[in-house]
Design a protein around this motif. Structure first.
Motif, PDB file in Angstrom:
ATOM      1  N   THR A   1       0.870  -1.175   0.000  1.00 43.57           N
ATOM      2  CA  THR A   1       0.000   0.000   0.000  1.00 43.57           C
ATOM      3  C   THR A   1       0.904   1.219   0.000  1.00 43.57           C
ATOM      4  O   THR A   1       1.914   1.247   0.719  1.00 43.57           O
ATOM      5  CB  THR A   1      -0.905   0.021   1.245  1.00 43.57           C
ATOM      6  N   THR A   2       0.576   2.227  -0.804  1.00 46.54           N
ATOM      7  CA  THR A   2       1.415   3.420  -0.852  1.00 46.54           C
ATOM      8  C   THR A   2       0.630   4.658  -0.439  1.00 46.54           C
ATOM      9  O   THR A   2      -0.600   4.699  -0.514  1.00 46.54           O
ATOM     10  CB  THR A   2       2.003   3.641  -2.257  1.00 46.54           C
ATOM     11  N   PHE A   3       1.391   5.670  -0.033  1.00 44.37           N
ATOM     12  CA  PHE A   3       0.828   6.931   0.438  1.00 44.37           C
ATOM     13  C   PHE A   3       1.533   8.055  -0.309  1.00 44.37           C
ATOM     14  O   PHE A   3       2.771   8.168  -0.251  1.00 44.37           O
ATOM     15  CB  PHE A   3       1.024   7.063   1.951  1.00 44.37           C
ATOM     16  N   LEU A   4       0.759   8.875  -1.024  1.00 37.40           N
ATOM     17  CA  LEU A   4       1.309   9.971  -1.808  1.00 37.40           C
ATOM     18  C   LEU A   4       1.330  11.242  -0.977  1.00 37.40           C
ATOM     19  O   LEU A   4       0.315  11.633  -0.400  1.00 37.40           O
ATOM     20  CB  LEU A   4       0.486  10.188  -3.077  1.00 37.40           C
ATOM     21  N   LEU A   5       2.508  11.879  -0.930  1.00 37.54           N
ATOM     22  CA  LEU A   5       2.713  13.081  -0.135  1.00 37.54           C
ATOM     23  C   LEU A   5       3.372  14.163  -0.979  1.00 37.54           C
ATOM     24  O   LEU A   5       3.871  13.905  -2.082  1.00 37.54           O
ATOM     25  CB  LEU A   5       3.588  12.776   1.090  1.00 37.54           C
ATOM     26  N   SER A   6       3.416  15.371  -0.431  1.00 33.81           N
ATOM     27  CA  SER A   6       4.112  16.457  -1.113  1.00 33.81           C
ATOM     28  C   SER A   6       5.611  16.152  -1.143  1.00 33.81           C
ATOM     29  O   SER A   6       6.171  15.664  -0.162  1.00 33.81           O
ATOM     30  CB  SER A   6       3.879  17.777  -0.377  1.00 33.81           C
ATOM     31  N   PRO A   7       6.283  16.433  -2.261  1.00 34.15           N
ATOM     32  CA  PRO A   7       7.727  16.177  -2.321  1.00 34.15           C
ATOM     33  C   PRO A   7       8.500  17.137  -1.434  1.00 34.15           C
ATOM     34  O   PRO A   7       8.015  18.226  -1.112  1.00 34.15           O
ATOM     35  CB  PRO A   7       8.057  16.395  -3.801  1.00 34.15           C
TER      36      PRO A   7
ATOM     37  N   ALA B   1      11.319  16.519  -7.642  1.00 30.49           N
ATOM     38  CA  ALA B   1      10.347  15.429  -7.665  1.00 30.49           C
ATOM     39  C   ALA B   1       8.941  15.945  -7.916  1.00 30.49           C
ATOM     40  O   ALA B   1       8.596  17.075  -7.555  1.00 30.49           O
ATOM     41  CB  ALA B   1      10.391  14.671  -6.346  1.00 30.49           C
ATOM     42  N   ASP B   2       8.113  15.092  -8.528  1.00 33.13           N
ATOM     43  CA  ASP B   2       6.708  15.436  -8.759  1.00 33.13           C
ATOM     44  C   ASP B   2       5.842  15.088  -7.557  1.00 33.13           C
ATOM     45  O   ASP B   2       4.833  15.748  -7.305  1.00 33.13           O
ATOM     46  CB  ASP B   2       6.197  14.695  -9.992  1.00 33.13           C
ATOM     47  N   TYR B   3       6.188  14.032  -6.848  1.00 26.98           N
ATOM     48  CA  TYR B   3       5.475  13.628  -5.636  1.00 26.98           C
ATOM     49  C   TYR B   3       6.412  12.769  -4.800  1.00 26.98           C
ATOM     50  O   TYR B   3       7.458  12.308  -5.275  1.00 26.98           O
ATOM     51  CB  TYR B   3       4.186  12.851  -5.970  1.00 26.98           C
ATOM     52  N   ARG B   4       6.038  12.553  -3.568  1.00 28.74           N
ATOM     53  CA  ARG B   4       6.788  11.668  -2.673  1.00 28.74           C
ATOM     54  C   ARG B   4       5.893  10.494  -2.305  1.00 28.74           C
ATOM     55  O   ARG B   4       4.683  10.658  -2.148  1.00 28.74           O
ATOM     56  CB  ARG B   4       7.220  12.423  -1.414  1.00 28.74           C
TER      57      ARG B   4
ATOM     58  N   PRO C   1       8.268  17.327 -19.644  1.00 26.48           N
ATOM     59  CA  PRO C   1       8.645  17.234 -21.061  1.00 26.48           C
ATOM     60  C   PRO C   1       9.470  15.967 -21.303  1.00 26.48           C
ATOM     61  O   PRO C   1      10.343  15.623 -20.514  1.00 26.48           O
ATOM     62  CB  PRO C   1       9.482  18.497 -21.282  1.00 26.48           C
ATOM     63  N   GLY C   2       9.165  15.271 -22.361  1.00 23.62           N
ATOM     64  CA  GLY C   2       9.840  14.010 -22.623  1.00 23.62           C
ATOM     65  C   GLY C   2       9.101  12.814 -22.063  1.00 23.62           C
ATOM     66  O   GLY C   2       9.521  11.672 -22.234  1.00 23.62           O
ATOM     67  N   GLY C   3       7.975  13.067 -21.354  1.00 25.26           N
ATOM     68  CA  GLY C   3       7.157  11.972 -20.860  1.00 25.26           C
ATOM     69  C   GLY C   3       7.709  11.259 -19.653  1.00 25.26           C
ATOM     70  O   GLY C   3       7.588  10.037 -19.534  1.00 25.26           O
ATOM     71  N   THR C   4       8.308  12.006 -18.719  1.00 26.35           N
ATOM     72  CA  THR C   4       8.846  11.387 -17.514  1.00 26.35           C
ATOM     73  C   THR C   4       8.156  11.932 -16.266  1.00 26.35           C
ATOM     74  O   THR C   4       7.655  13.066 -16.252  1.00 26.35           O
ATOM     75  CB  THR C   4      10.366  11.616 -17.373  1.00 26.35           C
ATOM     76  N   VAL C   5       8.150  11.110 -15.236  1.00 25.50           N
ATOM     77  CA  VAL C   5       7.676  11.477 -13.902  1.00 25.50           C
ATOM     78  C   VAL C   5       8.815  11.166 -12.936  1.00 25.50           C
ATOM     79  O   VAL C   5       9.483  10.136 -13.069  1.00 25.50           O
ATOM     80  CB  VAL C   5       6.411  10.675 -13.516  1.00 25.50           C
TER      81      VAL C   5
ATOM     82  N   ALA D   1      14.529   5.559  -1.116  1.00 27.54           N
ATOM     83  CA  ALA D   1      15.723   5.134  -1.849  1.00 27.54           C
ATOM     84  C   ALA D   1      16.286   6.243  -2.731  1.00 27.54           C
ATOM     85  O   ALA D   1      17.333   6.072  -3.350  1.00 27.54           O
ATOM     86  CB  ALA D   1      15.397   3.912  -2.701  1.00 27.54           C
ATOM     87  N   GLY D   2      15.599   7.385  -2.805  1.00 29.09           N
ATOM     88  CA  GLY D   2      16.062   8.492  -3.626  1.00 29.09           C
ATOM     89  C   GLY D   2      15.045   8.880  -4.677  1.00 29.09           C
ATOM     90  O   GLY D   2      13.845   8.652  -4.524  1.00 29.09           O
ATOM     91  N   LEU D   3      15.527   9.474  -5.762  1.00 30.08           N
ATOM     92  CA  LEU D   3      14.669   9.892  -6.863  1.00 30.08           C
ATOM     93  C   LEU D   3      14.640   8.803  -7.929  1.00 30.08           C
ATOM     94  O   LEU D   3      15.691   8.347  -8.384  1.00 30.08           O
ATOM     95  CB  LEU D   3      15.164  11.212  -7.458  1.00 30.08           C
ATOM     96  N   ILE D   4      13.440   8.386  -8.311  1.00 31.34           N
ATOM     97  CA  ILE D   4      13.254   7.335  -9.303  1.00 31.34           C
ATOM     98  C   ILE D   4      12.615   7.927 -10.545  1.00 31.34           C
ATOM     99  O   ILE D   4      11.563   8.577 -10.466  1.00 31.34           O
ATOM    100  CB  ILE D   4      12.361   6.197  -8.763  1.00 31.34           C
TER     101      ILE D   4
END
Length: 278
Positions: free
Chosen positions: A48-54, A59-62, A95-99, A105-108
């Motif tokens: 289960t995941t929880f979306l938070l402000s980065p 980052a777009d989200y944490r 831009p370029g279609g990335t999130v 573990a860092g930025l993915i």
């Protein structure tokens, strides 16, 4: 308690409800670790995941990722599922279609293209052969002779995976492991199909001490296996691995190589949308 947006998505299958389910709590700012863990235990899903402000503008989200028993710094199907849930809730790719996902573990980096999502494989934090005594123990857990294990390696990238290589996909499918012997080991098993098959490898994931003993489809394990199989010359991306077959699932994990980086991808389908009081 607060009413928060909630969704469930199916990861790594082109057909809904044949991959691996993920529960996602949106707008999770303010929740304590204890509250997150309690809810993850209650959903009784593999994660289960929880979306938070980065915490960084990069980052777009944490995201925070929980199994029923513990928090993980990284996991694969929660990464793709969380990105899908974030996009469905109104998020937009760069831009370029990335999130860009922020996690422990860092930025993915996640790529969005042609109806699939894919994450760039993070570095392995432990990547070395197993002690022989541990290999023998794993043979006992899996219920196979030691000589059937062709190779074994630590593949730690958040989850503490141990990779086990067998001679064929059929041997992987025939396994009848004993969870009572597994302790807290996290064991991933891989074997190749013949050259005429739809997929190139069959994968199974066994998690000792977890209520979800066999994980249906596992991104982090396939990420570690991709690194290992590629480094040893046993696989050349792009290739596709199937997982969850013995559980009645049709998991398909697509491994690709771009600019020297391994990517793990698959289709993700939104299945449930609503709210949760948490």
């Amino acid at each position: 308690m607060k009413v928060r947006p909630y969704s469930e998505v199916d990861v790594f299958s082109s057909e809904p409800y044949r991959g691996n389910a993920l529960a996602v709590v949106h707008d999770a700012n303010g929740l304590s670790v204890e509250e997150m863990q309690r809810f993850a235990n209650w959903t009784n899903l593999s994660e289960t995941t929880f979306l938070l402000s980065p915490t960084t503008p990069e980052a777009d989200y944490r995201v925070r990722i929980f199994t029923a028993m513990e928090e993980l710094p990284f996991a694969g199907h929660p990464t793709l599922g969380s990105a899908k849930a974030w996009l469905d809730a109104g998020g937009s790719p760069r831009p370029g279609g990335t999130v860009i996902q922020e996690c422990a573990a860092g930025l993915i980096r996640i790529r969005v293209e042609e109806g699939q999502l894919a994450f760039e494989v993070p570095p392995l934090t432990r990547y070395e052969p197993l002690d022989e005594r541990l290999v023998q123990r794993i043979g006992e857990i899996l219920g196979i002779p030691r000589e059937n294990i062709l190779d074994a390696s630590w593949l730690v990238n958040g989850p503490r995976w141990i990779g086990i290589r067998l001679s064929s996909a059929q041997e992987v499918l025939s396994l009848q492991p004993d969870p009572a012997k597994a302790g807290d080991l996290e064991i991933g098993v891989v074997g190749p199909y013949g050259s005429t098959e739809e997929t190139q490898f069959e994968v199974r994931a066994f998690i000792g001490g977890d209520p979800v003993w066999e994980d249906p489809v596992t991104g982090s394990l396939n990420a570690g296996l991709a690194r290992w199989l590629t480094d040893t010359g046993l696989a050349v991306p792009p290739y596709t691995a199937s997982q969850g077959t013995v559980l009645g699932r049709q998991g398909r994990v697509h491994i690709s190589l771009s600019e020297g980086k391994i990517w793990v991808g698959g289709q993700v389908t939104g299945c449930v949308e609503g709210t949760v009081r948490l």
